[in-house]
Design an enzyme around this catalytic site. Structure first.
Site, PDB file in Angstrom:
ATOM      1  N   PHE A 276       0.859  -1.187   0.000  1.00 40.81           N
ATOM      2  CA  PHE A 276       0.000   0.000   0.000  1.00 40.81           C
ATOM      3  C   PHE A 276       0.891   1.231   0.000  1.00 40.81           C
ATOM      4  O   PHE A 276       1.638   1.462   0.947  1.00 40.81           O
ATOM      5  CB  PHE A 276      -0.958   0.050   1.198  1.00 40.81           C
ATOM      6  CG  PHE A 276      -1.844   1.277   1.109  1.00 40.81           C
ATOM      7  CD1 PHE A 276      -3.020   1.248   0.383  1.00 40.81           C
ATOM      8  CD2 PHE A 276      -1.463   2.472   1.703  1.00 40.81           C
ATOM      9  CE1 PHE A 276      -3.811   2.393   0.246  1.00 40.81           C
ATOM     10  CE2 PHE A 276      -2.241   3.620   1.573  1.00 40.81           C
ATOM     11  CZ  PHE A 276      -3.425   3.577   0.843  1.00 40.81           C
TER      12      PHE A 276
ATOM     13  N   ASP B 281       9.312   3.154   2.159  1.00 39.12           N
ATOM     14  CA  ASP B 281       8.087   3.905   2.419  1.00 39.12           C
ATOM     15  C   ASP B 281       7.768   3.760   3.909  1.00 39.12           C
ATOM     16  O   ASP B 281       7.173   2.776   4.333  1.00 39.12           O
ATOM     17  CB  ASP B 281       6.937   3.381   1.559  1.00 39.12           C
ATOM     18  CG  ASP B 281       5.634   4.159   1.819  1.00 39.12           C
ATOM     19  OD1 ASP B 281       5.591   4.958   2.783  1.00 39.12           O
ATOM     20  OD2 ASP B 281       4.660   3.963   1.068  1.00 39.12           O
TER      21      ASP B 281
ATOM     22  N   LYS C 298       2.253  11.216   7.256  1.00 36.38           N
ATOM     23  CA  LYS C 298       1.429  10.963   8.437  1.00 36.38           C
ATOM     24  C   LYS C 298       1.953  11.671   9.701  1.00 36.38           C
ATOM     25  O   LYS C 298       1.763  12.865   9.844  1.00 36.38           O
ATOM     26  CB  LYS C 298       1.252   9.459   8.632  1.00 36.38           C
ATOM     27  CG  LYS C 298       0.405   8.869   7.492  1.00 36.38           C
ATOM     28  CD  LYS C 298      -0.149   7.492   7.753  1.00 36.38           C
ATOM     29  CE  LYS C 298      -1.175   7.128   6.677  1.00 36.38           C
ATOM     30  NZ  LYS C 298      -0.834   5.989   5.861  1.00 36.38           N
TER      31      LYS C 298
HETATM   32  C1  LIG Z   1      -0.974   6.064   4.329  1.00 36.42           C
HETATM   33  C2  LIG Z   1       0.135   5.579   3.510  1.00 36.42           C
HETATM   34  C3  LIG Z   1       0.475   6.198   2.282  1.00 36.42           C
HETATM   35  C4  LIG Z   1      -0.362   7.293   1.659  1.00 36.42           C
HETATM   36  O1  LIG Z   1      -0.464   8.433   2.439  1.00 36.42           O
HETATM   37  P1  LIG Z   1      -1.622   9.499   2.135  1.00 36.42           P
HETATM   38  O2  LIG Z   1      -1.279  10.665   3.009  1.00 36.42           O
HETATM   39  O3  LIG Z   1      -2.917   8.849   2.508  1.00 36.42           O
HETATM   40  O4  LIG Z   1      -1.555   9.822   0.688  1.00 36.42           O
HETATM   41  C5  LIG Z   1       1.585   5.738   1.604  1.00 36.42           C
HETATM   42  N1  LIG Z   1       2.320   4.719   2.087  1.00 36.42           N
HETATM   43  C6  LIG Z   1       2.024   4.094   3.237  1.00 36.42           C
HETATM   44  C7  LIG Z   1       2.893   2.981   3.717  1.00 36.42           C
HETATM   45  C8  LIG Z   1       0.911   4.493   3.988  1.00 36.42           C
HETATM   46  O5  LIG Z   1       0.598   3.850   5.116  1.00 36.42           O
END
Ligand SMILES: *Cc1c(COP(=O)(O)O)cnc(C)c1O
Length: 426
Positions: free
Chosen positions: A146, A233, A274
């Site tokens: 994701f 990520d 986040k």
């Molecule tokens: C939440 C998330 C994203 C996307 O972030 P948004 O601010 O919702 O665009 C990307 N990578 C990971 C691992 C995430 O948990």
């Protein structure tokens, strides 16, 4: 309609259903206030927040020093665009690069934008530094990843709900199994056109899959051997969530007074979002050393809001809270306690088959099929008992409270969870 009119929960839900696109399926609870580890609904009922806005609110709801930084900056200067300099961005960039040990930072707003930015940097590096022929660069990603919701990112998702009927899809991605070094090695071997490998240190949305010990380090070494960028990520796992400042920070035990952020598995490109703002404001960033980041020049990439003074002020305050309150350490300690308590409970309960996670990013597996409503129904029962969590992928419930929780509060939450599970009837 007066904006200040107090709605009931049902009225608020009805408004969203009628006037909002149905791109989410929220748990039926309408929140109007948050403080620390707690949120309140419009009728005044108090809950423990066990989702933390998908780990954006690691520092707790409405942290006073983050809110103070945000409101002070909001009254001074909000947005200049990057057409001009502002006096906050450089301070944030220095603070974040010192903290995470990279040469440079590129500021964006959301996680998906930061992922897009990382992919663009990786491709440009591939053409200009590695010498991959134009338009041939490939980036390896993992099954069940994701990384966000843009057209390029969903192009390499394998979640049919996220993908279907959004084509044509962006090319240039190779998908391999997560936590599988052989698969990575195979994908890297005899393919000169691989530019990068992008991975979540723990797969959060997929259901909190923790890879085998040593996977990230070995994956990084394979990337290095093949001159491929290792892209982490850490939008969900970063900023102390997993008991370390970064989940890729392999050698810090976090019994240290301050998590040093001296990574053993230093990514070539680090993606944060986040909790980089403590949930107060959309702030994301891509970090890399000069050798990689210097491929980006004026006009190559940008964002009107990225790096705005409020975001910068909030970002500094949010990282300060993580350090000053030793939240990595707290997440490490409370995470161990949480899993220990649940492991004692699980043999007494047919409903749950296991608990897994790191730090305060955890999940329980419900003993039922993926398409059953059991996990959802348990979350409704948890809500009724004063704790908010959400199923991910059918039969998995993620537990990720704010990291400012105390031991006493955590044990209180454990007893809400075990009591709810013991009393639950399908
Ligand atoms: C939440 C998330 C994203 C996307 O972030 P948004 O601010 O919702 O665009 C990307 N990578 C990971 C691992 C995430 O948990």
């Amino acid at each position: 309609m007066a904006v200040l009119e107090q709605l009931t929960s049902q009225e608020a839900i009805d408004l969203e259903n009628k006037y909002g696109a149905h791109n989410y399926h929220p748990l039926p609870v309408v929140l109007s206030k948050g403080k620390g580890v707690f949120v309140w609904d419009v009728e005044g009922k108090k809950y423990y927040d066990f989702l933390s806005a998908y780990s954006a609110v690691n520092q707790g709801h409405c942290h006073p020093s983050i809110i103070e930084a945000m409101t002070n900056q909001a009254q001074t200067l909000t947005l200049t665009s990057r057409a001009f300099y502002n006096d906050m961005l450089g301070k944030f960039e220095k603070y974040a690069t010192d903290t995470f040990k990279f040469d440079k930072l590129l500021p964006m707003n959301t996680g998906a934008e930061a992922v897009e930015t990382a992919l663009k940097i990786c491709r440009k590096w591939a053409y200009e530094k590695k010498g991959i022929p134009e338009n041939k660069a490939q980036i390896i990603v993992c099954e069940n990843n994701f990384h966000g919701r843009t057209t390029t990112i969903i192009s390499f998702s394998n979640d049919p709900v996220a993908r279907k009927n959004f084509g044509p899809y962006t090319g240039g991605f190779i998908k391999i199994e997560y936590d599988d070094l052989d698969a990575l090695e195979k994908a890297l071997e005899n393919n000169e056109n691989v530019a990068g490998f992008m991975v979540e240190p723990i797969q959060g949305e997929a259901g909190v899959y923790v890879p085998s010990e040593g996977y990230l380090k070995a994956a990084k070494e394979l990337c290095k051997k093949h001159n491929v960028l290792f892209i982490a990520d850490e939008v969900q796992t970063g900023i102390a969530r997993t008991g370390r400042l970064l989940a890729t920070c392999g050698n810090c035990s976090c019994s240290d007074k301050h998590c040093s952020g001296e990574p053993e598995v230093k990514p070539d490109i680090l993606i944060l979002g986040k909790a980089l703002s403590g949930g107060a404001y959309p702030v994301s960033a891509v970090l890399a050393d000069d050798i990689v980041m210097d491929v980006i020049g004026p006009g190559n990439h940008g964002s009107t809001f990225g790096g705005n003074p409020i975001a910068a002020a909030v970002g500094i305050a949010a990282l300060d809270v993580i350090k000053n309150e030793e939240l990595a350490n707290n997440a490490y300690k409370l995470g161990n306690l949480f899993r220990n308590e649940l492991e004692k409970f699980i043999p007494t309960c047919d409903l749950v088959s296991s608990v897994r996670g790191k730090g305060l990013l955890n999940a329980i597996l419900i003993n039922d099929t993926e398409d059953s409503s059991t996990a959802w129904d348990i979350c409704i029962a948890l809500r009724d008992n004063g704790l908010l969590a959400k199923p991910t992928h059918g039969n998995i419930i993620r537990f990720a409270p704010p990291l400012v929780m105390t031991e006493e509060q955590l044990l209180d939450c454990v007893s809400i969870i075990t009591k709810t599970l013991s009393e639950f009837k399908k």
